[in-house]
Design a protein around this motif. Sequence first.
Motif, short mmCIF file in Angstrom:
data_model
loop_
_atom_site.label_atom_id
_atom_site.label_comp_id
_atom_site.label_asym_id
_atom_site.label_seq_id
_atom_site.Cartn_x
_atom_site.Cartn_y
_atom_site.Cartn_z
N GLU A 22 8.76 54.05 -3.59
CA GLU A 22 8.77 52.61 -3.39
C GLU A 22 9.80 51.88 -4.26
N MET A 23 9.93 52.28 -5.50
CA MET A 23 10.78 51.53 -6.43
C MET A 23 12.25 51.49 -6.02
N PRO A 24 12.82 52.58 -5.50
CA PRO A 24 14.22 52.47 -5.09
C PRO A 24 14.44 51.39 -4.02
N LEU A 42 15.81 43.65 -4.52
CA LEU A 42 15.99 42.67 -5.59
C LEU A 42 17.45 42.59 -6.03
N LYS A 43 18.13 43.71 -6.06
CA LYS A 43 19.55 43.72 -6.43
C LYS A 43 20.36 42.93 -5.41
N ALA A 44 20.07 43.13 -4.13
CA ALA A 44 20.79 42.41 -3.08
C ALA A 44 20.54 40.91 -3.19
N ARG A 45 19.29 40.52 -3.47
CA ARG A 45 18.99 39.08 -3.61
C ARG A 45 19.70 38.51 -4.83
N HIS A 46 19.69 39.27 -5.92
CA HIS A 46 20.37 38.81 -7.14
C HIS A 46 21.87 38.69 -6.91
N GLU A 47 22.46 39.70 -6.26
CA GLU A 47 23.90 39.66 -5.99
C GLU A 47 24.27 38.49 -5.08
N ARG A 82 5.36 37.68 -1.39
CA ARG A 82 4.44 38.72 -0.92
C ARG A 82 5.20 39.94 -0.40
N LEU A 83 6.30 39.70 0.30
CA LEU A 83 7.12 40.80 0.80
C LEU A 83 7.61 41.67 -0.35
N GLU A 84 8.18 41.03 -1.36
CA GLU A 84 8.69 41.77 -2.51
C GLU A 84 7.55 42.46 -3.26
N ALA A 85 6.42 41.79 -3.42
CA ALA A 85 5.28 42.37 -4.12
C ALA A 85 4.68 43.54 -3.34
N SER A 86 4.73 43.45 -2.01
CA SER A 86 4.14 44.52 -1.20
C SER A 86 4.87 45.85 -1.42
N LEU A 87 6.14 45.77 -1.74
CA LEU A 87 6.90 46.98 -1.99
C LEU A 87 6.49 47.62 -3.32
#
Length: 95
Positions: free
Chosen positions: A28-30, A36-41, A62-67
């Motif tokens: 899950e973490m990758p 998150l990297k794409a959103r930050h970039e 919720r989407l990000e947390a679900s991952l």
Amino acid sequence: MLTHEQLKAQALKNPAVRAEYERLQREEMPMLDAILKARHEAGLTQAQVAERMGTKAPAVARLEASLISGKHSPSLATLQKYAAALGKRVQVQLV
């Protein structure tokens, strides 16, 4: 009072907790890191991504947390909307 690291070390002594932790790290973490990297970039907040997706910020949270939790797997369509909001596209590979 325990620090985060002490609490984590204590929890990981439980074989079931350790197995789930290792699964999350491996599977899950990758994906979460990539999202998150794409959103930050892109320099976007959750609220800005939500606006581009036509939804509200809590839905993106919720989407990000679900991952992280692994309790809910977002649909491919949702991931495609998220990616499009970042100017990206989703690519699925079986390895």
